[in-house]
Write a protein that holds these residues in place. Structure first.
Motif, PDB file in Angstrom:
ATOM      1  N   GLY A 179      84.403  -0.265 135.962  1.00 48.94           N
ATOM      2  CA  GLY A 179      85.071   1.206 135.906  1.00 48.94           C
ATOM      3  C   GLY A 179      86.106   1.124 137.155  1.00 48.94           C
ATOM      4  N   TRP A 180      86.292   0.294 137.799  1.00 49.98           N
ATOM      5  CA  TRP A 180      86.916   0.428 139.041  1.00 49.98           C
ATOM      6  C   TRP A 180      88.163  -0.834 139.285  1.00 49.98           C
ATOM      7  CZ3 TRP A 180      88.437  -2.424 143.509  1.00 49.98           C
ATOM      8  CH2 TRP A 180      89.333  -1.684 144.385  1.00 49.98           C
ATOM      9  N   SER A 181      89.446  -0.274 139.476  1.00 48.39           N
ATOM     10  CA  SER A 181      90.116  -1.482 139.856  1.00 48.39           C
ATOM     11  C   SER A 181      91.055  -0.763 140.494  1.00 48.39           C
ATOM     12  CB  SER A 181      90.896  -2.156 138.403  1.00 48.39           C
ATOM     13  OG  SER A 181      91.681  -1.059 137.647  1.00 48.39           O
ATOM     14  N   ALA A 182      91.996  -1.781 141.024  1.00 42.44           N
ATOM     15  CA  ALA A 182      93.380  -1.261 142.076  1.00 42.44           C
ATOM     16  C   ALA A 182      93.699   0.038 141.505  1.00 42.44           C
ATOM     17  CB  ALA A 182      93.959  -2.172 142.305  1.00 42.44           C
ATOM     18  N   ALA A 183      94.139  -0.049 140.321  1.00 36.77           N
ATOM     19  CA  ALA A 183      94.631   1.052 139.541  1.00 36.77           C
ATOM     20  C   ALA A 183      93.852   1.413 138.473  1.00 36.77           C
ATOM     21  CB  ALA A 183      95.915   0.688 138.888  1.00 36.77           C
ATOM     22  N   ARG A 184      93.424   2.743 138.662  1.00 34.93           N
ATOM     23  CA  ARG A 184      92.674   3.268 137.622  1.00 34.93           C
ATOM     24  C   ARG A 184      93.576   3.722 136.434  1.00 34.93           C
ATOM     25  NH1 ARG A 184      88.454   7.686 139.731  1.00 34.93           N
ATOM     26  NH2 ARG A 184      87.771   7.436 137.671  1.00 34.93           N
ATOM     27  N   PRO A 185      93.236   3.730 135.231  1.00 31.69           N
ATOM     28  CA  PRO A 185      91.760   3.687 134.803  1.00 31.69           C
ATOM     29  C   PRO A 185      91.286   2.285 134.752  1.00 31.69           C
ATOM     30  CG  PRO A 185      93.587   3.910 132.958  1.00 31.69           C
ATOM     31  CD  PRO A 185      94.217   4.131 134.283  1.00 31.69           C
ATOM     32  N   GLY A 186      90.076   2.040 134.784  1.00 33.44           N
ATOM     33  CA  GLY A 186      89.438   0.754 134.864  1.00 33.44           C
ATOM     34  C   GLY A 186      89.404   0.016 133.562  1.00 33.44           C
ATOM     35  N   VAL A 187      88.759  -1.060 133.527  1.00 29.72           N
ATOM     36  CA  VAL A 187      88.548  -1.819 132.483  1.00 29.72           C
ATOM     37  C   VAL A 187      87.912  -0.955 131.231  1.00 29.72           C
ATOM     38  CG1 VAL A 187      87.499  -3.875 131.309  1.00 29.72           C
ATOM     39  CG2 VAL A 187      88.304  -3.771 133.674  1.00 29.72           C
ATOM     40  N   LEU A 188      86.734  -0.284 131.508  1.00 30.92           N
ATOM     41  CA  LEU A 188      86.102   0.337 130.629  1.00 30.92           C
ATOM     42  C   LEU A 188      86.699   1.656 130.128  1.00 30.92           C
ATOM     43  CD1 LEU A 188      83.118   0.335 129.218  1.00 30.92           C
ATOM     44  CD2 LEU A 188      82.703   2.063 130.857  1.00 30.92           C
ATOM     45  N   ALA A 189      87.487   2.261 131.131  1.00 28.26           N
ATOM     46  CA  ALA A 189      88.513   3.245 130.480  1.00 28.26           C
ATOM     47  C   ALA A 189      89.658   2.817 129.556  1.00 28.26           C
ATOM     48  CB  ALA A 189      88.804   3.895 131.774  1.00 28.26           C
ATOM     49  N   ARG A 190      90.159   1.587 130.124  1.00 26.44           N
ATOM     50  CA  ARG A 190      91.165   1.300 129.058  1.00 26.44           C
ATOM     51  C   ARG A 190      90.449   0.726 127.612  1.00 26.44           C
ATOM     52  NH1 ARG A 190      93.511  -3.135 132.077  1.00 26.44           N
ATOM     53  NH2 ARG A 190      92.237  -2.608 134.184  1.00 26.44           N
ATOM     54  N   TRP A 191      89.360   0.103 127.841  1.00 26.03           N
ATOM     55  CA  TRP A 191      88.735  -0.329 126.465  1.00 26.03           C
ATOM     56  C   TRP A 191      88.719   0.790 125.524  1.00 26.03           C
ATOM     57  CZ3 TRP A 191      88.058  -3.816 123.114  1.00 26.03           C
ATOM     58  CH2 TRP A 191      86.811  -3.817 122.326  1.00 26.03           C
ATOM     59  N   LEU A 192      88.110   1.985 126.195  1.00 27.13           N
ATOM     60  CA  LEU A 192      87.646   3.250 125.395  1.00 27.13           C
ATOM     61  C   LEU A 192      88.933   3.952 125.120  1.00 27.13           C
ATOM     62  CD1 LEU A 192      84.381   4.129 127.133  1.00 27.13           C
ATOM     63  CD2 LEU A 192      84.467   2.671 125.130  1.00 27.13           C
ATOM     64  N   GLY A 193      90.273   3.650 125.930  1.00 24.39           N
ATOM     65  CA  GLY A 193      90.919   4.436 125.970  1.00 24.39           C
ATOM     66  C   GLY A 193      91.670   4.935 124.687  1.00 24.39           C
ATOM     67  N   PRO A 194      91.674   4.177 123.631  1.00 18.31           N
ATOM     68  CA  PRO A 194      92.544   4.771 122.411  1.00 18.31           C
ATOM     69  C   PRO A 194      91.648   5.799 121.721  1.00 18.31           C
ATOM     70  CG  PRO A 194      92.599   2.258 122.538  1.00 18.31           C
ATOM     71  CD  PRO A 194      91.743   2.661 123.951  1.00 18.31           C
ATOM     72  N   LEU A 195      90.233   5.501 122.059  1.00 17.72           N
ATOM     73  CA  LEU A 195      89.199   6.408 121.305  1.00 17.72           C
ATOM     74  C   LEU A 195      89.587   7.859 121.958  1.00 17.72           C
ATOM     75  CD1 LEU A 195      87.225   5.946 118.921  1.00 17.72           C
ATOM     76  CD2 LEU A 195      85.624   5.538 120.727  1.00 17.72           C
ATOM     77  N   LEU A 196      89.162   7.801 123.547  1.00 18.94           N
ATOM     78  CA  LEU A 196      89.102   8.950 124.106  1.00 18.94           C
ATOM     79  C   LEU A 196      90.142   9.566 124.564  1.00 18.94           C
ATOM     80  CD1 LEU A 196      85.755   7.596 125.723  1.00 18.94           C
ATOM     81  CD2 LEU A 196      85.880   8.765 123.510  1.00 18.94           C
ATOM     82  N   ALA A 197      91.213   8.903 124.791  1.00 15.23           N
ATOM     83  CA  ALA A 197      92.243   9.555 125.605  1.00 15.23           C
ATOM     84  C   ALA A 197      92.695  11.062 125.386  1.00 15.23           C
ATOM     85  CB  ALA A 197      93.572   8.645 125.406  1.00 15.23           C
ATOM     86  N   PRO A 198      92.956  11.240 124.099  1.00 15.22           N
ATOM     87  CA  PRO A 198      93.687  12.479 123.872  1.00 15.22           C
ATOM     88  C   PRO A 198      92.596  13.634 124.305  1.00 15.22           C
ATOM     89  CG  PRO A 198      92.575  11.570 121.656  1.00 15.22           C
ATOM     90  CD  PRO A 198      92.662  10.636 122.849  1.00 15.22           C
ATOM     91  N   GLY A 199      93.171  14.331 125.375  1.00 13.62           N
ATOM     92  CA  GLY A 199      92.651  15.563 125.823  1.00 13.62           C
ATOM     93  C   GLY A 199      91.649  15.785 126.497  1.00 13.62           C
ATOM     94  N   ALA A 200      91.547  14.729 127.481  1.00 14.24           N
ATOM     95  CA  ALA A 200      90.511  15.041 128.450  1.00 14.24           C
ATOM     96  C   ALA A 200      90.873  16.312 129.377  1.00 14.24           C
ATOM     97  CB  ALA A 200      90.351  13.688 129.445  1.00 14.24           C
ATOM     98  N   LEU A 201      90.007  16.856 130.037  1.00 13.87           N
ATOM     99  CA  LEU A 201      90.367  18.287 130.779  1.00 13.87           C
ATOM    100  C   LEU A 201      90.859  17.995 131.904  1.00 13.87           C
ATOM    101  CD1 LEU A 201      87.269  20.454 129.795  1.00 13.87           C
ATOM    102  CD2 LEU A 201      89.579  20.548 129.011  1.00 13.87           C
ATOM    103  N   ARG A 202      91.086  17.084 132.606  1.00 14.75           N
ATOM    104  CA  ARG A 202      91.343  17.084 133.918  1.00 14.75           C
ATOM    105  C   ARG A 202      92.874  17.591 134.359  1.00 14.75           C
ATOM    106  NH1 ARG A 202      90.978  10.773 134.621  1.00 14.75           N
ATOM    107  NH2 ARG A 202      88.697  11.214 134.173  1.00 14.75           N
ATOM    108  N   SER A 203      92.641  18.170 135.367  1.00 15.19           N
ATOM    109  CA  SER A 203      94.118  18.753 135.754  1.00 15.19           C
ATOM    110  C   SER A 203      94.603  17.682 136.871  1.00 15.19           C
ATOM    111  CB  SER A 203      94.030  19.865 136.574  1.00 15.19           C
ATOM    112  OG  SER A 203      92.801  19.910 137.810  1.00 15.19           O
ATOM    113  N   SER A 204      95.891  17.087 136.597  1.00 13.49           N
ATOM    114  CA  SER A 204      95.900  15.900 137.309  1.00 13.49           C
ATOM    115  C   SER A 204      97.058  16.027 138.427  1.00 13.49           C
ATOM    116  CB  SER A 204      97.422  15.287 136.108  1.00 13.49           C
ATOM    117  OG  SER A 204      98.400  16.193 135.826  1.00 13.49           O
ATOM    118  N   GLU A 205      96.185  16.716 139.468  1.00 13.76           N
ATOM    119  CA  GLU A 205      96.898  17.016 140.696  1.00 13.76           C
ATOM    120  C   GLU A 205      96.293  15.915 141.521  1.00 13.76           C
ATOM    121  OE1 GLU A 205      93.900  20.300 142.221  1.00 13.76           O
ATOM    122  OE2 GLU A 205      94.907  20.889 140.509  1.00 13.76           O
ATOM    123  N   GLY A 206      95.208  15.113 141.114  1.00  9.81           N
ATOM    124  CA  GLY A 206      94.494  14.312 142.138  1.00  9.81           C
ATOM    125  C   GLY A 206      95.674  13.122 142.432  1.00  9.81           C
TER     126      GLY A 206
END
Lengths: 516, 647, 480
Positions: free
Chosen positions: B497-524
């Motif tokens: 889950g962690w790499s120098a630049a998020r998103p991590g391995v898992l997030a990238r792997w799941l990305g195409p499936l889950l990317a649309p519409g995560a709720l976070r406000s991107s102020e971080g």
């Protein structure tokens, strides 16, 4: 093969006659003839079931002959989607019941086999008759042998239980007989000759006033409701189920209860569509009450046969619920659940019978830890219990799922509490397993034998059906789909604004297209 | 992709073979079959992963329809799989961790005579769980969903002659089934809304069929979540999980930590398209998750039973996962699911090794100072505990921090604060457990009158607890190796889950499936993320230090009887259920039974009696005297005459 | 009286001749002794010959239009034929089933058979009446031999008591009947039933009709004229009970049929309502009272009362449907009631009649076929398929509903449910395990054939009723 349905009724009768002519002392021969007869009937039924052409809503294998022409009673047999699987179920369960009876009925075996075969003929005829009087004849003709099976081979309270069962069910059915005659007279309202023939009766609407139709519907429905039984017409059931010999309870719960549900579908809905719609909400409510009430009472029972009896009643509530949802999936679910309930509840009572046969104890708290000494028995019981509590992958799930999903579309207010019934089923069934099979092994049960070869032979077919229907129910579903659709179209089209099912039924008529 | 069907089929075959024939084979054959099928499932999962990797990211989804399962009227549910990054990831975790635990079980259950039954159940569980994650629609998923519940029941009650085990099994089944009512209703609603429950079709149609925030979407999401609270032991349906510790410890590791209980999280991620249409439901998920996280962590504080500490810990960690998915951090939820599977399984296996050494003892008050005698076990437990506490660089640190920062960045500061507090409690209870078991001298925990003990397995020696001078040793290699492997995964899992630049391995792997519409406000920003991580780490360290001060140095004393009592009763939730739910239901059932006999049957019997009584009365009319009969006839004559005259 | 007239009543004459022959044979065999000695089958064979001859004479007659004789008093039509059939069946079965009993209990066979045949002839005359006077004659010819039959067991006080009760109450009722005939004649100026339809609607006629009902209702055991039945049934020797239980109904209902639907259709609303009320009372009382009986004879007596109520449904409903239902029911009732009695006639408990329900215990083990016949007859009496009793009830319900007498059908239906209780109790005791040691079962080929015939009738009329239903429908075609 013309005459095959007649043959199906005749085979048990001939077998009964054959058994009757054997000397009473030759028990093995008596049992063998009985078993061979039921197997022959099973072969015929299997052939019919296999050859039954899905996709048509009409009758197949029809046979018709004049019977009492003076009053328009015909000998008319036929099968359609509503009945074909029930006929197969009946023929399937009888050899198993007779085989199981070999260990449980040792007294007056010949009379027992004869009576059981008469019962089989009555049941098969009930599911095939297409003439109201003929139906009634078979309907009562199965009641009489059942009475004797309970009254002569039952437990200590058999006499009272048997007569209660008989009087209760007959009180309902005799009113149905009066209603049948009224329907017959009503069919002449259009000027034609009156008839008892069901297809002829359905050709045009019954010539009776709506109020009369409601009364006639009630007379039919009460008869069937008692048989199922529907709350609150159920109190014959715990006594009869508990006092009958276990194999007879199997037939009672698996087959006779189905005759009630079948009657609702076969007669009440098509003959009285408006009244069916009017009474639908009431019956759905009774179904929900029955599901939850039966479950609750089952949980509180200490006698395992009474526990299973109330559980059976609770499950029959689902079937009733599905029927009066007037929705294709729900009714399909009810039909398949009739088969499932027959197999699963039958197996449960068989297992209860095996336990009784071994220990003579009916109370669950007289057991404990049986799984430690009879693991195969416990495993079989667990599988059956799971199918009964509708675990996905077993047959019970298919039925209850379809019933509930269909009811949810039509009557969500009924479906939501009914779904809670699945928890109730788990509660009392796992309580049954827990009290009997789990817990510390009682010292007096250490010598309890595990399943014998003969018992395996009875249980394995049932368990195979449990998984077969659970994993691949389509053969059953396709056989009944067209008929169910036709019946529901009739109910919906009677006149006035149709219930929700109507447009859906219409759109589905084209046949199995996936809706988006 | 059709090969994916082999993933559940292998363990299923193991179940059939061991279930039917296992009793006749030797233990070795049973063990080989059981472990072999799961390893094979893992291998197939790897192969499927490779196949997916070969495809372009956008095309990594394949539906495999086996046959039409239920099809009548408008209700169609094929038996089918959905092979996509999410399901394959879960299948890998499940089969991988599952394989390790199977191998561990060979050693752990070596003394049990019912090993065939054990492995048959375990294999059936694997099949169900793998089917659950691979299923292509809700109805098919429900097979696995209920299947794992069944296996949970069977394995909790594995030592069924012990009444607590049997009761715990039933409790688990019933409570989860209560949740499943919601799941079922959700399926019905999905049919009503979509006309199908196919995941892909629903995801595609969610936007058009479900108005944002509309009642349908909210109801559907909440009903399904009800199912998840049951299966994943969230408030208010968590109560079965602590009791589930009556089962063998590997079962607790596999089912009640690593796999089954995470099914709810997986389901929500699978249905995220629906949840995105129901912000209210998502908030409920997040709030329930956070509340569960802190509640269960607090409940673990005063728990004397080692396994139950881990159970409450699992509940608490599952709360984190729900918090994560509740704020729309789908992949981070899965990330925590994965890392939790590693370290919690490790903790359970280590706990199992302790029990194995102590003859089944689970009461921490009867343990102590085991670090010297069970070095390998202590090490494994320590790795797991540090990961659980969220100490860098273990996997738990990364996954928990990800969820905390997601919650913070989604603007749910309150939830973040709660979760942070829960993190502190987590460190506290796990450090306390470690101290009690491994560090403090025996008897420090003021042993209760009766200890808790697992199983009646004839395993190990006759002694229980820590008898002075008893032989206590690390487990055999067959148990040690899986622990080692899990420790390694716990150490390295953060990389998923962690790499120098998020998103991590898992997030990238799941990305195409889950990317649309995560709720976070991107102020971080990276800066704030580092601060958040530091806060989390600080809280965890503080917890450990506190334990060190209280238990080891005895520098601090907690003297609040009230708090202790409340904690010891776990906030009285179970007592409340017993009084407010179980007792009334029981009473109603008993009342209904009496009502049935007395009123409904009474009416019927009363009618019959009345008719019979009428007969008896009429019988008495028959006096035998001719004059009476003649008089009666005369009355009849007069009546008839009267009728005809005044008609 | 012409030859044609005599040929018209040939069946009755055959019975009378056989009766005389039986008496003569008895006298010859007994000689100067005080007690009749003729217990052999000779009298039975003679009686059976008479019945068969009558049946043959009945059969050779063409089924065409109605023939009238004796100056319009006697009519031989479809109804006559069915009534004759029922009466002869009753006689034939009564003859065949009784020999074991007569032998065992030393009853005078010659007298028994002669009286039986004469009574049968009386019932047949009632069925053929076209005149109130002939109806009265038939009624007397039916009932007098029955009084004697009831008292046939000379050494039994119960039998004597039964005979006396029957006689006195019968006289009481008959007096009303005669008075009714007189009143009707006074009101209408005719005793010819075919002309009563045009009688003026005056109170005198109504009173006459009411009195006629009393005479016939007594014989049919309708409430409240039924009170004799339980005592007489119980006290009379069992073969006499068996025979009278059916023959009295055949005669009485034939008379009612002739009187009401056929002769007085213009008063149908009035008598329909009256008979419906009587039917309801009869069905309820008969069935409820039977519930409490432990003596099979009494039980069957009350059951007979109840069945009288059922049959009356058909009369009350009137018209072809009701009349044909009555005729069909009479045939069925003969077969099932005599079948049931026939089995009881085989039993004996320590030199007495075995007439308690528990005496039947274990019958299945000792005489399986008899037990099965008894069960079948009980099922039929209860009106359950596939036996004749069901079809008969179906007919009745049809008639009642066609005439919009829903209450009649409902009471009939619900009391049938009650009746099941006592019928099935008898049947299940007979089929149960265990045996009453004190009870002996006598085997007799003669009675066996009789039982077989009765059982065949019960099943045949239930399973393939087509021919007989056609017959009864045809019989009532003349009715509107």
């Amino acid at each position: 093969m013309p005459g095959i349905l007649t043959a199906l009724v005749a085979v048990p009768l001939i077998g009964a006659a054959g058994v009757a002519l054997l000397p009473a002392g030759r028990v093995r021969a008596v049992r063998a003839v009985g078993l061979v007869t039921t197997l022959a009937a099973l072969a015929l039924a299997a052939w019919v079931w296999a050859r039954f052409a899905p996709g048509t809503s009409g009758l197949e294998f029809e046979e018709r002959a004049a019977w009492v022409p003076a009053v328009g009673i015909a000998y008319h047999l036929g099968l359609d989607g509503l009945s074909v699987s029930l006929v197969a179920l009946t023929a399937f369960l009888f050899p198993l019941a007779l085989a199981a009876a070999a260990g449980q009925v040792r007294d007056r075996v010949k009379a027992f086999v004869v009576t059981a075969l008469l019962l089989e003929a009555g049941l098969l005829g009930t599911f095939m008759a297409q003439d109201l009087v003929l139906f009634y004849v078979f309907w009562e003709a199965m009641l009489v042998p059942m009475y004797f099976l309970i009254a002569l081979w039952g437990g200590a309270g058999r006499a009272g239980a048997a007569i209660k069962f008989f009087l209760y069910t007959m009180a309902g059915s005799i009113l149905m007989l009066v209603a049948i005659v009224a329907v017959y007279l009503g069919s002449a309202a259009g000027g034609g000759a009156p008839t008892f023939d069901l297809p002829s009766l359905l050709r045009e609407p019954l010539g009776v006033a709506p109020g009369v139709q409601a009364v006639l519907f009630a007379a039919f429905a009460v008869a069937f409701a008692i048989k199922m039984p529907v709350w609150p017409l159920h109190t014959w059931l715990p006594d009869a189920y508990a006092e009958a010999p276990p194999v007879v309870t199997v037939l009672l719960a698996s087959l006779m209860a189905k005759a009630g549900a079948y009657g609702l579908l076969r007669f009440c809905l098509p003959l009285f569509p408006e009244a069916s719609r009017a009474f639908g909400p009431l019956l759905s409510a009774l179904a929900v009450v029955g599901i939850l009430y039966g479950g609750a009472v089952a949980w509180a029972q200490g006698d395992m046969r009474r526990l299973l009896a109330y559980g059976s009643m609770s499950h029959m509530g689902f079937i009733l619920l599905g029927i009066f949802a007037f929705d294709v999936p729900a009714v399909q679910g009810s039909l398949i659940q009739m088969v499932n309930h027959g197999v699963s509840t039958g197996a449960l009572f068989l297992l209860a019978g095996y336990l009784l046969e071994r220990t003579g104890r009916a109370r669950t708290d007289a057991y404990g830890g049986v799984a430690a000494t009879a693991p195969a028995l416990a495993a079989a019981a667990l599988i059956v219990v799971l199918s009964s509590l509708a675990l996905p992958g077993t047959n019970g799930f298919i039925g209850e799922f379809l019933i509930l999903v269909g009811t949810f579309q039509a009557r969500p207010a009924a479906a939501v509490p009914a779904t809670l019934g699945t928890v109730a089923a788990a509660a009392y069934l796992l309580a049954f397993v827990g009290r009997v099979f789990h817990g510390p092994l009682r010292d007096d049960l250490r010598a309890l034998p595990d399943l014998r070869a003969r018992e395996y032979a009875v249980l394995v077919p049932l368990i195979l059906v449990i998984f077969w229907v659970g994993l691949y129910p389509q053969p059953l579903l396709v056989r009944s789909e067209a008929t169910v659709t036709a019946v529901l179209r009739r109910v919906a089209a009677a006149h006035g604004p149709a219930p929700r099912a109507a447009p859906a039924v219409g759109s589905r008529a084209g046949g199995g297209e996936r809706t988006p | 992709m059709r090969a994916a069907i082999l993933i559940p089929l292998f363990p299923l075959a193991g179940w059939v073979v061991n279930g039917l024939l296992g009793d006749r084979w030797g233990r070795r054959a049973v063990a080989w079959v059981a472990c072999g099928t799961v390893v094979a499932a893992f291998a197939v999962s790897l192969a499927v992963l490779a196949r997916l990797l070969a495809l372009p990211p956008g095309a990594r989804s394949a539906a495999v329809v086996l046959y039409e399962w239920i099809g009548t009227g408008s209700v169609r549910a094929p038996l089918g799989l959905l092979v996509d990054p999410l399901s394959v990831a879960l299948a890998l975790v499940v089969s991988g961790v599952g394989a390790l635990i199977h191998i561990y079980s060979v050693g752990y259950m070596a003394g049990d005579e019912h090993i065939a039954r054990y492995f048959a159940y375990l294999n059936l569980f694997m099949a169900s769980m793998l089917w659950l994650v691979l299923a292509g629609n809700l109805v098919a998923m429900f097979i696995g969903w209920e299947g794992v519940g069944l296996c949970s029941y069977l394995l909790i009650a594995f030592w069924f002659t012990r009444p607590p085990a049997a009761a715990a099994g039933v409790k688990a089944f019933l409570v989860t089934r209560l949740g499943d009512v919601g799941f079922l209703l959700g399926i019905f609603l999905a049919f009503a809304v979509f006309g199908t429950t196919d995941f892909t079709a629903m995801a595609r149609a969610a936007g058009s069929r479900l108005p944002l925030g509309g009642p349908a979407a909210t109801a559907l999401a909440l009903l399904l979540f009800l199912g998840a609270t049951g299966k994943s032991a969230q408030l208010p349906l968590y109560v079965w999980l602590p009791d589930a510790m009556e089962g063998p410890t590997p079962v607790s590791a596999l089912i009640h930590a690593a796999t089954m209980v995470t099914a709810g999280v997986y389901m929500i991620v699978r249905m995220h398209a629906v949840y995105l249409r129901a912000p209210l439901a998502l908030d409920v998920v997040a709030i329930v998750g956070a509340a569960t996280a802190i509640f269960a962590a607090a409940a673990a504080l005063a728990e004397p039973d080692l396994k139950r500490v881990l159970a409450y810990s699992t509940i608490s960690q599952l709360g984190y996962m729900f918090l994560g998915v509740g704020v729309g951090a789908w992949s981070d939820g899965i990330f925590h699911l994965t890392s939790h599977a590693f370290f919690k399984a490790l903790l359970f296996l280590a706990a199992g090794a302790v029990m194995h050494a102590l003859g089944g003892e689970t009461d921490m008050r009867r343990m102590g100072g085991l670090a010297g005698r069970l070095p390998a076990t202590a090490g494994a437990f320590a790795v797991g505990a540090l990961a659980l506490a969220g100490i860098w660089p273990f996997a738990g640190f990364f996954s928990k921090e990800a969820i905390l920062s997601d919650a913070f960045r989604a603007g749910r500061v309150w939830l973040w604060a709660v979760a942070l507090a829960a993190a502190g409690l987590t460190a506290l209870y796990i450090a306390r457990a470690f101290a009690l078991v491994f560090v403090l001298p025996p008897g420090e925990g003021s042993a209760g009158p009766a200890g808790c003990r697992e199983g009646d397995a004839p395993r190990a020696a006759g002694h229980r607890g820590l008898a002075p001078g008893a032989e206590v040793a690390d487990p055999p290699p067959v148990m040690r190796w899986p622990m080692g492997a899990l420790a390694l995964l716990t150490l390295l899992g953060g990389a998923l889950g962690w790499s120098a630049a998020r998103p991590g391995v898992l997030a990238r792997w799941l990305g195409p499936l889950l990317a649309p519409g995560a709720l976070r406000s991107s102020e971080g920003t990276h800066g704030s993320e580092a601060a958040l991580a530091a806060a989390g780490l600080a809280v965890a360290v503080a917890g450990i230090v506190l334990v060190w001060l209280v238990y080891v140095r005895r520098a601090l004393r907690v003297r609040s009887q009230a708090v202790q009592t409340v904690l010891a009763h776990r906030f009285y939730v179970e007592d409340f259920y017993a009084a407010a739910v179980v007792a009334p239901v029981r009473a109603v059932a008993r009342w209904a039974g009496g009502f049935d006999r007395a009123v409904i049957d009474g009416a019927v019997v009363g009618l019959a009696r009345a008719i019979g009584g009428g007969g008896a009365v009429l019988r008495r009319l028959q006096s035998g005297y001719l004059r009476h009969y003649a008089a009666l006839a005369l009355v009849g004559v007069l009546a008839l005459l009267a009728y005809w005259m005044w008609r | 009286m012409t030859w044609a007239d005599l040929s018209l009543i040939a069946p009755e004459l055959a019975l009378a001749a056989a009766a005389c022959a039986a008496l003569l044979q008895d006298a010859w065999a007994t000689g100067p002794a005080l007690e009749s000695r003729s217990r052999g089958p000779a009298a039975a064979w003679i009686a059976l010959g008479g019945v068969c001859a009558a049946l043959l004479l009945l059969g050779v007659r063409p089924a065409g239009a109605a023939q009238v004789g004796f100056a319009g008093m006697y009519v031989r039509d479809g109804i006559t034929r069915v009534v004759d059939l029922a009466a002869l069946a009753a006689a034939g079965l009564g003859v065949m089933l009784s020999p074991p009993y007569l032998e065992r209990f030393r009853l005078p066979a010659g007298e028994y058979h002669a009286l039986l045949l004469l009574s049968t002839a009386g019932a047949m005359l009632m069925g053929a009446s076209r005149n109130l006077v002939l109806l009265f004659l038939g009624l007397e010819m039916l009932s007098f031999p029955l009084y004697v039959l009831a008292a046939l067991a000379r050494r039994s006080r119960r039998s004597q008591e039964a005979g006396l009760k029957y006689l006195l109450l019968g006289a009481f009722a008959t007096a009303f009947f005669v008075y009714g005939v007189a009143l009707v004649y006074g009101a209408s100026g005719t005793a010819d039933l075919s002309r009563l339809g045009r009688a003026p609607d005056v109170p005198l006629l109504h009173a006459g009709v009411a009195f006629l009902v009393i005479g016939l209702g007594f014989e049919a055991a309708l409430v409240p004229f039924h009170a004799w039945a339980p005592d007489v049934y119980e006290g009379a020797p069992m073969p006499a009970t068996a025979f009278m239980s059916v023959i009295a109904k055949v005669g009485a209902f034939a008379g009612l049929l002739r009187l009401f639907p056929q002769a007085l259709p213009q008063l149908a609303p009035a008598w329909g309502q009256m008979l419906a009320a009587i039917a309801v009372a009869t069905m309820i009382l008969g069935n409820l009272a039977a519930l409490a009986q432990s003596n099979v004879k009494r039980l069957l007596a009350y059951s007979g009362v109840a069945h009288a109520g059922y049959i009356l449904i058909g009369i009350a409903s009137g018209g072809p449907a009701g009349s044909s239902a009555v005729l069909y029911y009479l045939l069925v009732y003969v077969a099932m009631n005599l079948g049931a009695f026939g089995v009881l006639l085989l039993l004996e408990r320590r030199g007495e009649e075995a007439d308690r329900v528990e005496d039947l215990a274990g019958l299945l083990g000792r005489a399986p076929w008899a037990a099965v016949v008894l069960a079948a007859c009980m099922v039929s009496l209860a009106g359950l398929p596939p036996t004749a009793g069901f079809i008969a009830k179906l007919y009745l319900f049809r008639a009642a509903l066609q005439d919009h007498r829903v209450a009649l059908a409902l009471v009939g239906a619900l009391t049938s449910v009650v009746s099941v209780y006592y019928y099935l109790r008898v049947a299940s005791v007979a089929l149960s395990a265990g045996a009453a040691d004190a009870v002996a079962v006598r085997h007799s080929r003669f009675a066996g054939v009789g039982l077989a015939l009765a059982a065949a009738g019960v099943l045949w009329l239930g399973i393939v009723p087509g021919a007989i239903t056609a017959l009864v429908q045809q019989a009532v075609q003349a009715l509107r």
